[in-house]
Design an enzyme around this catalytic site. Structure first.
Site, mmCIF file in Angstrom:
data_model
loop_
_atom_site.group_PDB
_atom_site.id
_atom_site.type_symbol
_atom_site.label_atom_id
_atom_site.label_comp_id
_atom_site.label_asym_id
_atom_site.label_seq_id
_atom_site.Cartn_x
_atom_site.Cartn_y
_atom_site.Cartn_z
ATOM 1 N N GLU A 1 0.738 -1.128 -0.061
ATOM 2 C CA GLU A 1 -0.109 0.116 0.070
ATOM 3 C C GLU A 1 1.106 1.064 -0.174
ATOM 4 O O GLU A 1 1.776 1.250 0.924
ATOM 5 C CB GLU A 1 -0.981 0.076 1.306
ATOM 6 C CG GLU A 1 -1.286 1.309 1.684
ATOM 7 C CD GLU A 1 -2.746 1.721 0.685
ATOM 8 O OE1 GLU A 1 -3.398 0.858 0.280
ATOM 9 O OE2 GLU A 1 -2.761 2.886 0.603
ATOM 10 N N CYS B 1 -5.633 5.009 5.932
ATOM 11 C CA CYS B 1 -5.430 3.752 5.061
ATOM 12 C C CYS B 1 -6.630 2.975 4.584
ATOM 13 O O CYS B 1 -7.588 2.884 5.148
ATOM 14 C CB CYS B 1 -4.607 2.788 6.033
ATOM 15 S SG CYS B 1 -3.860 1.449 5.090
ATOM 16 N N CYS C 1 -5.302 -1.093 6.552
ATOM 17 C CA CYS C 1 -5.450 -1.430 7.822
ATOM 18 C C CYS C 1 -6.481 -0.570 8.203
ATOM 19 O O CYS C 1 -6.511 0.609 8.994
ATOM 20 C CB CYS C 1 -4.335 -1.329 8.586
ATOM 21 S SG CYS C 1 -3.661 0.349 8.489
ATOM 22 N N HIS D 1 -6.841 2.613 12.514
ATOM 23 C CA HIS D 1 -6.823 4.068 13.194
ATOM 24 C C HIS D 1 -8.085 4.576 13.822
ATOM 25 O O HIS D 1 -8.098 5.683 14.787
ATOM 26 C CB HIS D 1 -6.529 4.933 11.889
ATOM 27 C CG HIS D 1 -5.126 4.578 11.340
ATOM 28 N ND1 HIS D 1 -3.852 5.107 12.035
ATOM 29 C CD2 HIS D 1 -4.630 3.903 10.226
ATOM 30 C CE1 HIS D 1 -2.802 4.514 11.244
ATOM 31 N NE2 HIS D 1 -3.517 3.945 10.249
ATOM 32 N N ARG E 1 0.444 -4.556 11.160
ATOM 33 C CA ARG E 1 1.754 -4.402 11.089
ATOM 34 C C ARG E 1 2.690 -4.072 12.229
ATOM 35 O O ARG E 1 3.588 -3.526 12.186
ATOM 36 C CB ARG E 1 2.161 -3.258 9.765
ATOM 37 C CG ARG E 1 1.877 -3.835 8.621
ATOM 38 C CD ARG E 1 1.180 -2.832 7.407
ATOM 39 N NE ARG E 1 0.435 -3.490 6.597
ATOM 40 C CZ ARG E 1 -0.765 -4.127 6.768
ATOM 41 N NH1 ARG E 1 -1.739 -3.729 7.803
ATOM 42 N NH2 ARG E 1 -1.410 -4.747 5.803
ATOM 43 N N SER F 1 4.232 1.236 10.227
ATOM 44 C CA SER F 1 5.254 1.217 8.896
ATOM 45 C C SER F 1 6.051 2.449 8.917
ATOM 46 O O SER F 1 7.122 2.247 8.435
ATOM 47 C CB SER F 1 4.225 1.536 7.561
ATOM 48 O OG SER F 1 3.812 0.294 7.443
ATOM 49 N N CYS G 1 3.161 -0.346 4.476
ATOM 50 C CA CYS G 1 2.284 0.329 4.148
ATOM 51 C C CYS G 1 2.498 1.843 4.271
ATOM 52 O O CYS G 1 2.426 2.395 5.389
ATOM 53 C CB CYS G 1 1.047 0.116 5.002
ATOM 54 S SG CYS G 1 -0.446 1.324 4.706
ATOM 55 N N CYS H 1 -0.096 4.619 5.563
ATOM 56 C CA CYS H 1 0.006 4.658 6.790
ATOM 57 C C CYS H 1 1.334 5.459 7.391
ATOM 58 O O CYS H 1 1.142 6.248 8.224
ATOM 59 C CB CYS H 1 -0.208 3.340 7.560
ATOM 60 S SG CYS H 1 -1.680 2.600 7.829
HETATM 61 NI NI1 NFE Z 1 -1.859 1.150 6.391
HETATM 62 FE FE1 NFE Z 1 -1.454 0.080 9.146
HETATM 63 C C1 NFE Z 1 -1.291 -1.593 9.883
HETATM 64 C C2 NFE Z 1 -1.584 0.796 10.753
HETATM 65 S S1 NFE Z 1 0.763 0.749 8.983
HETATM 66 S S2 NFE Z 1 -1.516 -0.825 7.098
HETATM 67 O O1 NFE Z 1 -1.355 -2.408 10.386
HETATM 68 O O2 NFE Z 1 -1.530 1.531 11.365
HETATM 69 O O3 NFE Z 1 1.792 -0.208 8.611
#
Ligand code: NFE
Ligand code: MG
Length: 569
Positions: free
Chosen positions: A14, A61, A64, A68, A478, A501, A545, A548
């Site tokens: 991503e 994102c 995921c 958030h 992640r 990430s 990702c 993110c």
């Molecule tokens: Ni966009 Fe995420 C996860 C968050 S960051 S995937 O899991 O927070 O890598």
């Protein structure tokens, strides 16, 4: 002479990631990880009502999608010291676990398996031999000759069209591809089956969250799922028992397919236990709170330094100062003004793009540190920490997976092998099994609690005058995610997301220590610099990702760029 390889963009992730490596004598000797775009979600939050922050942050994102939202409501509840009803905690936990299972299945099969599996070679397989082999490995009923032959025929038909679609531009026939045609056919078959199982577990998220991607049922103070066993328009026992059938189906896939495939890839690519360790400081946070205050957790968290599992130090709760004080972000090598290290409550993010400079600024990703040092986050960190904490299901599934690898490889493979590229895949499968086990328990807790006559799902938040601060963490697919919010007179004054990430993809920090992606690439073999498959293997093992990892916060609300989205008159 060292040769420079630039992979830009890295695909099957991503967001926008560029990886640069210097390769000498077939090995990587230096590496840089660069996030090449930035976004502005945190800026949008300033001045807004903290009760709606989760709706915005969830849009950070598209992968995921729930995480958030969860971290955001936790941060605001933490600022208010607001407890939430047990039903809300269990429903959130079920969404977290189901989403994590979905994410891990997608990552292994659809985002990274083709780094190890040569799908073109599957066309040459003897489907009967492949089925016999598969039945030795696992009792999975969908490993039959008919299933495998049907997939092989489908692939052949696809290839005959001359349009390879998602399979175009793969490194087929690459010298680093080592699986037999039969194993490749088996893995290709599971690639297609995994599409179905990731969908089934995502249905759990959709039913409880009203929608996926991007759930709609959260609230600061609980969830918006009315519970009434007598009303068809609410969360009923009938819905809950349907969810149970989905959970059970997917459990069979994890146990009989995912865990076995990861063990097989680990055994057949045993040399990859020797590559990709990188940063071996491991950080994770506890998750799946079991009480109203969120101080007891089903899954433990903590910190391991320098790869020494014996050094494990637990993180107990949202209020734990070891975590709260330990996090900082450096911008010395990131395209932001200054070269400071700041704690997220004081976080500052003033964009300042310069050209790409190997020894200067070269990424939009900041570089987080834990007590001044880089840390690797994600399933490997999580599994090692939970193992060190003595978490029963983690020990059971880790030992089981390592036993399968050992018997396939014909040699004892233990915990040290996990500090590697392939170890990250193994740990993700273990975490998937651990989440599945926890999901069953959360389901039971919810059903039992409703049976006591408790239908509560929401406690109203009340915002005081003056300034309050809160932090919400979540062990996302992640790794460690934390949201940090400063609220003044009921409005958001500052908001910072420190994201998995960001921890892993970050560039060098203030001490010029390499970030986890960068460090993990050092020493990786590269058979053909024009087809750097091995670099992708290691980078993909983190499940990057970048959407993110990068977000922009501009405290002065300066205009950065004006974009016309529609042609005006
Ligand atoms: Ni966009 Fe995420 C996860 C968050 S960051 S995937 O899991 O927070 O890598
Ligand atoms: Mg941030």
């Amino acid at each position: 002479m060292a040769k420079r390889i630039t992979v830009d963009p890295v695909t099957r992730i991503e967001g926008h990631l560029r990886i640069d490596c210097e390769v000498d004598k077939g090995k990587v000797i230096n590496a840089w990880s660069s996030g090449t775009m930035w976004r502005g979600i945190e800026t949008i939050l300033q001045g807004r009502d903290p009760r709606e922050a989760w709706i915005f942050t969830q849009r950070i994102c598209g992968v995921c999608t729930t995480v958030h939202a969860i971290a955001s409501v936790r941060a605001v509840e933490n600022a208010l010291a607001l407890e939430i009803p047990l039903n809300a905690q269990y429903i959130r936990n079920m969404i977290i676990a189901a989403h994590g299972i979905f994410d891990h299945i997608v990552h292994f099969y659809h985002l990274s398996a083709l780094d190890w599996v040569d799908i073109v070679s599957a066309l040459k397989a003897d489907a009967r031999a492949a089925s016999t082999l598969a039945q030795k490995l696992s009792p999975w009923p969908k490993n039959s000759y008919n299933e495998l032959k049907a997939v092989q025929d489908r692939l052949q038909k696809f290839v005959n069209t001359g349009q390879l679609g998602v399979f175009a531009s793969g490194y087929w026939g690459h010298p680093a591809m080592k699986l037999s045609p039969e194993v490749n056919l088996l893995a290709a078959t599971h690639y297609f089956q995994a599409l179905d199982y990731q969908r089934r577990i995502n249905k759990v998220v959709a039913i409880l969250g009203s929608k996926t991607p991007h759930i709609q049922n959260l609230a600061v103070g609980g969830v918006a799922n009315p519970i009434n066993p007598d009303s068809q328009s609410t969360l009923t026992m009938e819905r809950l028992y349907y969810i149970k059938t989905l959970i059970d189906d997917v459990g069979d896939f994890i146990k009989n397919v995912y865990m076995i495939d990861v063990a097989a890839v680990g055994a057949f690519y045993a040399e990859w236990t020797g590559y990709g360790a990188g940063v071996t400081n491991y950080l994770c946070v506890p998750d799946l709170p079991l009480d109203r205050a969120g101080v007891r957790f089903d899954l433990p968290g903590g910190y391991i330094s320098d790869g020494d599992v014996g050094s494990f130090k637990p993180i107990h709760s949202f209020g734990d100062d070891f975590f709260r004080q330990g996090v900082k972000e450096s911008v010395k090598h990131s395209w932001y003004a200054g070269d400071h290290d700041l704690h997220p409550f004081e976080g500052e993010t003033v964009p300042k793009f310069t050209e790409y400079k190997d020894d200067g600024k070269y990424s939009w990703v900041k570089s987080p540190t834990f007590n001044g040092r880089p840390a690797q986050v994600g399933p490997l960190a999580n599994v090692l920490c939970m193992y060190a904490a003595g978490h029963g299901p983690t020990r059971k599934f880790t030992d089981q997976l390592l036993e399968t690898v050992s018997s396939l490889a014909g040699a004892k493979v233990g915990i040290p092998a996990l500090h590697s590229t392939i170890g990250r895949h193994a740990a993700r499968a273990v975490r998937c099994a651990v989440l599945h086990d926890a999901l069953g328990r959360q389901w039971q807790s919810l059903v039992d609690n409703i049976a006591t006559g408790d239908y509560e799902t929401f406690n109203e938040p009340i915002f005081p005058k003056g300034e309050i601060r809160g932090m919400g963490f979540h062990e996302a697919p992640r790794g460690v995610l934390s949201h940090w919010v400063v609220i003044e007179n009921g409005k958001i004054k500052n908001y910072q997301c420190v994201v998995p990430s960001t921890w892993n993809a970050g560039p060098r920090n203030s001490n010029d220590d390499l970030g986890p992606y960068e460090a993990s690439l050092i020493g990786n073999p590269v058979a053909d610099p024009n087809k750097p498959l091995e670099i992708l293997r290691t980078v993909h093992s983190f499940d990057p990702c970048l959407a993110c990892a990068i977000h922009l916060m501009d405290p002065d609300k300066n205009e950065i760029v004006t974009v016309r989205t529609l042609e005006g008159p």
